[in-house]
Design a protein around this motif. Sequence first.
Motif, PDB file in Angstrom:
ATOM      1  N   PRO A   1     -11.087  20.944   8.214  1.00 47.92           N
ATOM      2  CA  PRO A   1     -10.868  20.010   7.102  1.00 47.92           C
ATOM      3  C   PRO A   1     -11.556  20.501   5.831  1.00 47.92           C
ATOM      4  N   LYS A   2     -10.790  20.579   4.766  1.00 50.34           N
ATOM      5  CA  LYS A   2     -11.338  21.093   3.518  1.00 50.34           C
ATOM      6  C   LYS A   2     -10.506  20.556   2.364  1.00 50.34           C
ATOM      7  N   GLY A   3     -11.000  20.755   1.171  1.00 49.65           N
ATOM      8  CA  GLY A   3     -10.207  20.444  -0.007  1.00 49.65           C
ATOM      9  C   GLY A   3     -10.495  19.087  -0.601  1.00 49.65           C
ATOM     10  N   THR A   4      -9.617  18.687  -1.520  1.00 51.16           N
ATOM     11  CA  THR A   4      -9.836  17.508  -2.345  1.00 51.16           C
ATOM     12  C   THR A   4      -8.861  16.398  -1.977  1.00 51.16           C
ATOM     13  N   SER A   5      -9.255  15.159  -2.260  1.00 49.73           N
ATOM     14  CA  SER A   5      -8.394  14.014  -1.974  1.00 49.73           C
ATOM     15  C   SER A   5      -8.720  12.878  -2.920  1.00 49.73           C
TER      16      SER A   5
ATOM     17  N   PRO B   1      -1.887  -1.487  -5.801  1.00 51.68           N
ATOM     18  CA  PRO B   1      -0.755  -0.738  -6.366  1.00 51.68           C
ATOM     19  C   PRO B   1      -0.965  -0.310  -7.811  1.00 51.68           C
ATOM     20  N   GLN B   2      -1.703  -1.104  -8.604  1.00 55.93           N
ATOM     21  CA  GLN B   2      -1.908  -0.766 -10.013  1.00 55.93           C
ATOM     22  C   GLN B   2      -2.654   0.559 -10.184  1.00 55.93           C
ATOM     23  N   SER B   3      -3.291   1.050  -9.118  1.00 56.43           N
ATOM     24  CA  SER B   3      -4.110   2.269  -9.206  1.00 56.43           C
ATOM     25  C   SER B   3      -3.409   3.508  -8.680  1.00 56.43           C
ATOM     26  N   ILE B   4      -2.192   3.360  -8.158  1.00 54.82           N
ATOM     27  CA  ILE B   4      -1.496   4.503  -7.552  1.00 54.82           C
ATOM     28  C   ILE B   4      -1.284   5.618  -8.569  1.00 54.82           C
ATOM     29  N   GLU B   5      -0.790   5.264  -9.739  1.00 56.86           N
ATOM     30  CA  GLU B   5      -0.436   6.279 -10.729  1.00 56.86           C
ATOM     31  C   GLU B   5      -1.661   7.026 -11.236  1.00 56.86           C
ATOM     32  N   LEU B   6      -2.748   6.321 -11.480  1.00 53.59           N
ATOM     33  CA  LEU B   6      -3.983   6.975 -11.911  1.00 53.59           C
ATOM     34  C   LEU B   6      -4.477   7.934 -10.836  1.00 53.59           C
ATOM     35  N   SER B   7      -4.429   7.498  -9.592  1.00 53.20           N
ATOM     36  CA  SER B   7      -4.873   8.345  -8.489  1.00 53.20           C
ATOM     37  C   SER B   7      -4.017   9.605  -8.391  1.00 53.20           C
ATOM     38  N   ARG B   8      -2.710   9.437  -8.530  1.00 52.18           N
ATOM     39  CA  ARG B   8      -1.799  10.581  -8.432  1.00 52.18           C
ATOM     40  C   ARG B   8      -2.017  11.575  -9.575  1.00 52.18           C
ATOM     41  N   ASP B   9      -2.208  11.061 -10.781  1.00 49.72           N
ATOM     42  CA  ASP B   9      -2.372  11.958 -11.931  1.00 49.72           C
ATOM     43  C   ASP B   9      -3.658  12.780 -11.829  1.00 49.72           C
ATOM     44  N   ILE B  10      -4.747  12.149 -11.382  1.00 49.71           N
ATOM     45  CA  ILE B  10      -5.994  12.908 -11.206  1.00 49.71           C
ATOM     46  C   ILE B  10      -5.844  13.920 -10.083  1.00 49.71           C
ATOM     47  N   TYR B  11      -5.210  13.511  -8.986  1.00 43.14           N
ATOM     48  CA  TYR B  11      -5.011  14.414  -7.847  1.00 43.14           C
ATOM     49  C   TYR B  11      -4.226  15.656  -8.265  1.00 43.14           C
ATOM     50  N   ASP B  12      -3.165  15.467  -9.037  1.00 42.95           N
ATOM     51  CA  ASP B  12      -2.360  16.609  -9.480  1.00 42.95           C
ATOM     52  C   ASP B  12      -3.192  17.600 -10.291  1.00 42.95           C
ATOM     53  N   LYS B  13      -4.083  17.089 -11.123  1.00 40.15           N
ATOM     54  CA  LYS B  13      -4.920  17.978 -11.937  1.00 40.15           C
ATOM     55  C   LYS B  13      -5.977  18.684 -11.085  1.00 40.15           C
ATOM     56  N   LEU B  14      -6.504  18.025 -10.088  1.00 47.32           N
ATOM     57  CA  LEU B  14      -7.468  18.679  -9.191  1.00 47.32           C
ATOM     58  C   LEU B  14      -6.798  19.821  -8.433  1.00 47.32           C
ATOM     59  N   LEU B  15      -5.567  19.599  -8.021  1.00 50.34           N
ATOM     60  CA  LEU B  15      -4.850  20.652  -7.288  1.00 50.34           C
ATOM     61  C   LEU B  15      -4.470  21.819  -8.204  1.00 50.34           C
ATOM     62  N   ALA B  16      -4.412  21.571  -9.508  1.00 54.70           N
ATOM     63  CA  ALA B  16      -4.013  22.617 -10.459  1.00 54.70           C
ATOM     64  C   ALA B  16      -5.203  23.431 -10.960  1.00 54.70           C
ATOM     65  N   MET B  17      -6.406  23.178 -10.433  1.00 55.25           N
ATOM     66  CA  MET B  17      -7.574  23.940 -10.866  1.00 55.25           C
ATOM     67  C   MET B  17      -7.402  25.413 -10.521  1.00 55.25           C
ATOM     68  N   ASN B  18      -8.180  26.256 -11.172  1.00 51.92           N
ATOM     69  CA  ASN B  18      -8.126  27.690 -10.930  1.00 51.92           C
ATOM     70  C   ASN B  18      -9.494  28.178 -10.442  1.00 51.92           C
ATOM     71  N   PRO B  19      -9.597  28.590  -9.177  1.00 50.27           N
ATOM     72  CA  PRO B  19      -8.549  28.633  -8.160  1.00 50.27           C
ATOM     73  C   PRO B  19      -8.184  27.224  -7.689  1.00 50.27           C
ATOM     74  N   PRO B  20      -6.950  27.022  -7.206  1.00 56.87           N
ATOM     75  CA  PRO B  20      -6.519  25.682  -6.808  1.00 56.87           C
ATOM     76  C   PRO B  20      -7.290  25.179  -5.593  1.00 56.87           C
ATOM     77  N   LEU B  21      -7.539  23.882  -5.558  1.00 53.55           N
ATOM     78  CA  LEU B  21      -8.205  23.273  -4.418  1.00 53.55           C
ATOM     79  C   LEU B  21      -7.192  22.996  -3.315  1.00 53.55           C
ATOM     80  N   HIS B  22      -7.655  23.017  -2.096  1.00 49.46           N
ATOM     81  CA  HIS B  22      -6.776  22.735  -0.962  1.00 49.46           C
ATOM     82  C   HIS B  22      -6.427  21.247  -0.963  1.00 49.46           C
ATOM     83  N   PRO B  23      -5.147  20.888  -0.791  1.00 43.83           N
ATOM     84  CA  PRO B  23      -4.767  19.467  -0.818  1.00 43.83           C
ATOM     85  C   PRO B  23      -5.119  18.763   0.494  1.00 43.83           C
TER      86      PRO B  23
END
Length: 630
Positions: free
Chosen positions: A536-540, A546-568
């Motif tokens: 088990p590794k990576g970011t989550s 429900p009002q928080s789904i979009e905020l959570s998704r947008d931050i998650y997408d940016k964490l995965l786009a880091m260089n080097p990318p984080l494991h999902p």
Amino acid sequence: MDTYKLCARVVLFISTLLLLAVAPLASAAANETVSDDPLAQPLTSRLFEKAKLTRNWEGPNFLLIYPKNKTKIQAERIRYAGVTDPEATVRINEKPVRVFPSGAFAGLLPLKEGENSFTFTASSDTGSTAAHVTVIRKPSPKTLSSYPLNFDPEVPLEPQENLVLRPGDILAVRCKGSAGQEVHFRIGRRKIKHPMPEKPSSETNNIGGIYEGSYIVQPLDRFRDATIVIFLSDKDPKRKAETISQEAKGKFTVERRGQPSVVQVEEAFTPLYTTPKGRARLGNVPEGVRLSAVGLVGNRIKVQLAKHLFAWVPKSDVSPLPEGTLPPHSTINSVGTTTGDEGTTISIGLSERLPFCVRQTLTPPLLELTIYGANSNTWWVTNRHDDQVINQLQWEQPEDGVYRLKIFLKNPRQWGYTVHYVRNTLYLFIKNRPRLAAAPASPVKGLTIAIDPGHGGEALGALGSTGLYEKDVNLYLSYYLKELLETNGAQVILTRTDDHDVDLYDRVKIAVAARADLLISMHNNSIGSSTNPLRPKGTSMYYYHPQSIELSRDIYDKLLAMNPPLHPFGNVELDFAVIRHAHQMPAVLVEGLFMSYPPDEMMLMDEEFHRACVRAIYDGLVTYLNKQSM
């Protein structure tokens, strides 16, 4: 060296090993506080630094984090974790294991039933250092032989807790004993035998001897604290007939009143659980709400919300009202609204405080307020043309005693709500979206953002392989994020600013008192005692409402786009107390990386990674806010 000095050195050596390799050292380390500016010093393992300061042996620095001596576990394997000097080698029972550049080592150890002895040895040019631990694997569940007759002493008879049931309810009885026999139970002084058939091994992981039975409570039953006795009989005709019996711990009472007992909630946030033992909930009810109590299982009272809807509340959270108290009920005559710059308040007058639930949907943007024990006499509903939040109010009566108010919203995105009683009037406040700064300014400018550094004080959180405390990492990341947000014009509130613990509900109260627009709870992840720490590794990211789904998704997408990318590792809806309780604003919980995975832990000790991580969180927040202004 004479014999006395040699013995003294050996005793000192063993004592130090026991202190460092076995004792958690948590209580001593927890009393150390981070300086007023935690970013002024590098983030390191406080446990390992303390170990190096107190060492009394030759050889490499060495600290075994897990397992502790005499650990008991039922799994077939156990994870290990520790730290030494990066140039040292480590062996476990003479088998070499990998040492990471941080000095951390981690992996899995197979276990046999009973005692398992392990010697961890770290070696370098300066000598060797060793630690010895014993891990005890508890026996796995097994099929008991058909003879001699026995109940399994490791498996309690059920029910284990006292029960209060009503006619029509089902009494479930369960035991584990000698396989292939005949089993029945009796209730109280009755001689009636209630059969308990053996479950097929295909339903029990090939474990035989698990018996289950049931009884439907009858209208004329008058059991009060009745015992439940289980009888196990040998059915082999070649042997002399033999029967053994055992009494279940839980007692059984039948509640036969013509009307429900009534209890009143005495705590500010009492959960309405969906089952007698689970953690899922319909919602919370505030102090002063009255509930119809219709049963008991252990420490939870069964309450009836509607004809076919029940919930469970902690017995300690309520007090009984005098016998004969009418079941909670009210009619609703009107629904009023009051508008303001910050949002709209809906008011509903009741004759007494009733339980309620709020459900949120995004498509269409809607809040549903359901009040249990209420009937409609609604002749007036205020729909204001100048309301910036609400498009339309619509009530319905889906069944007797259930009143539902549908609140159709104008904004496709929701910014939080609060619901509370003042005397017997129920108020639901729905926040308007905040005014966002126009480009080229950052959209965070002018917003109040609460950052919650998870854990603190004696609440250490996860422990890395080097002994790095999660609570320290969370605080460092929170300060870096605070710095970045304030640089771009946001007002930032920290739920803790130093090394002390804060109650989970108090963390939300701090954010609400500051009138925060958003809440971000900073954490880092870990694993269980029998999981492979190298997997088990990576970011989550985690959200609840429900009002928080979009905020959570947008931050998650940016964490995965880091260089080097984080494991999902996932964007997950989960029942964490902080984000569950924070319905007053969009709220998310960040699990940056896995403390238990050595490469992740190395990144969590690196300032450059800290700054890159909070930049990704900030960028996700900006993406979310820019969509709000569309």
